[in-house]
Design an enzyme around this catalytic site. Sequence first.
Site, PDB file in Angstrom:
ATOM      1  N   SER A 266       1.069  -1.179   0.097  1.00 15.74           N
ATOM      2  CA  SER A 266       0.134   0.180   0.036  1.00 15.74           C
ATOM      3  C   SER A 266       0.875   1.157   0.129  1.00 15.74           C
ATOM      4  O   SER A 266       1.867   1.137   0.253  1.00 15.74           O
ATOM      5  CB  SER A 266      -0.927   0.033   1.314  1.00 15.74           C
ATOM      6  OG  SER A 266      -0.240   0.468   2.285  1.00 15.74           O
ATOM      7  N   LYS A 267       0.141   2.437  -0.192  1.00 17.00           N
ATOM      8  CA  LYS A 267       0.941   3.619  -0.339  1.00 17.00           C
ATOM      9  C   LYS A 267       1.620   4.081   1.103  1.00 17.00           C
ATOM     10  O   LYS A 267       2.863   4.451   1.258  1.00 17.00           O
ATOM     11  CB  LYS A 267      -0.231   4.830  -0.435  1.00 17.00           C
ATOM     12  CG  LYS A 267       0.528   6.291  -0.438  1.00 17.00           C
ATOM     13  CD  LYS A 267      -0.616   7.049  -0.886  1.00 17.00           C
ATOM     14  CE  LYS A 267      -0.626   8.372  -0.267  1.00 17.00           C
ATOM     15  NZ  LYS A 267       0.560   8.655   0.800  1.00 17.00           N
ATOM     16  N   ARG A 268       0.789   3.315   2.146  1.00 12.20           N
ATOM     17  CA  ARG A 268       1.413   3.593   3.254  1.00 12.20           C
ATOM     18  C   ARG A 268       2.666   2.896   3.716  1.00 12.20           C
ATOM     19  O   ARG A 268       3.760   3.287   4.314  1.00 12.20           O
ATOM     20  CB  ARG A 268       0.560   3.183   4.757  1.00 12.20           C
ATOM     21  CG  ARG A 268      -0.096   4.133   5.304  1.00 12.20           C
ATOM     22  CD  ARG A 268      -1.116   3.537   6.323  1.00 12.20           C
ATOM     23  NE  ARG A 268      -2.164   3.325   5.762  1.00 12.20           N
ATOM     24  CZ  ARG A 268      -2.679   1.981   5.701  1.00 12.20           C
ATOM     25  NH1 ARG A 268      -2.186   1.254   6.771  1.00 12.20           N
ATOM     26  NH2 ARG A 268      -3.627   1.587   5.160  1.00 12.20           N
TER      27      ARG A 268
END
Length: 512
Positions: A266-268
């Site tokens: 994910s972007k996280r």
Amino acid sequence: MEERKVRVRFAPSPTGPLHMGGVRTALYNYLFAKKNGGDFLLRIEDTDQTRFVPGAEQYIIEALEWCGMKFDEGVHVGGPHAPYRQSERKEMYRQYAMQLIEAGHAYYAFDTTEELDEMRERLKASNVASPQYNYITRESMKNSLSLPHDEVERRLAAGDAYVVRIKIPRKEEIRVTDMIRGNVLVHSSQMDDKVLFKSDGMPTYHLANVVDDYLMKITHVIRGEEWLPSAPLHVLLYRYLGWEEVMPQFAHLPLLLKPDGNGKLSKRDGDRLGFPVFPLEWKDPFSGEISSGYREKGYFPEAFINMLALLGWNPGTNQEIFSMTELIEAFSVDRISKSGAKFDANKTKWFNQQYLRAKEDAELAEIFNKELLSKGINVDINYVENVCALIKEKAQFITEFWSLAFYFFEEPTEFDAEVIKKKWKDNVPDFLLNLTNALKTLEDFSHTSIENKFKEIAEQTGISPGSVMQIFRVAISGLAAGPAIFEMISLIGKEKVVARLEKAIKYFNETK
Ligand code: GLU
């Protein structure tokens, strides 16, 4: 059945920037199409107006262009099946929803949000883990299967809001044949009566997706694993619409996994571990937050694509470096893995380094020169090219060139203090002074000639050449390490080198 021309589509919803998982889906579609002499389409699936994000569609197009994927048809290039944006095809879908109702495979449902909530609450209260609108619950809801015919007619005539739901059969095994996973069997009792057509006059993803794949003559649907649960519904839609003969083949791609776990990347994870997950920089139109992109970080699109291609697919050989043409040649769906592929940020850098090394110096010079010009440095492009040739082995990214090579363009203002402290003693100052004087009158300033002179002076001063190499480098560049030293000195040129040496000697004497 006649052989159909291979046609595949990438069908993103414009709900934000394209994640690298999305780029990989597009890439596998592209490779498959080109390998098979087929067409590659870009269709924008924007029927869910509530999730629309301004700028996302433009971003997707620009990102795929940067990656070097060319579309044969699509929202930005047109084609025989235009329009390619589902919101502009709105009028086409209703007739198929009606066709399904007439054939008894779909029905009108008039339930309000409150009634739906109430149903879910009721089921939860009686311990149903995931309440669904299905063959059991539909009986007690307000729809054209449960209500008397005349009430349905009355509601429709009065313009009551309705959705159209598919009528999932009660007891049926539905088989999805997946090119990657083989046969997947799903029992219809596990499925719910999904909405196909909404009260706002828009189809849902499921209906629009199937209708468009049919109308656009799509032969293979290659998409992310998250759509596998929807595939049985799509199979039923093809059947009920009478299109089973031309139903596309499905291939559901494995997930991209985070580098340090088993979850979906994910972007996280990118923020947390310091790598981009988007191809290009994205500025969120609502929050203004900026997320970095591979392009802005200095990655070559070829390296990014090469890395992505091998994330879930393997060529069956040890070859790692593939141009797009080679990827097209080597690609096959049966070498796509069933299990998730772990993303490796370091490997991605490695790919970039390989491409950087393989680039022509002239091409690198052109890119680097833009940065130089922006700093107000305007030098002969051949000089820039020679600098690139010298330093490219030291870099993984062009964006590192300036910090590795600034001293080819301006005098250093700082010098490695450690080296000065350690080396500036005994007869080293004498050596550097002698060398400076010798270089002043050196006719041939080629690297071999400089090297010979360097050795000669070291010998005369009674010092080993190896022990003064680093201080010599620091005097010219300020840095303790860098490219081949005599090549570097030769390139900077006699006049500058001598001037720098004189200044450095003074500075070393003052600071030691
Ligand atoms: N619009 C869907 C998405 O955003 C497309 C899924 C499919 O390819 O069928 O991923």
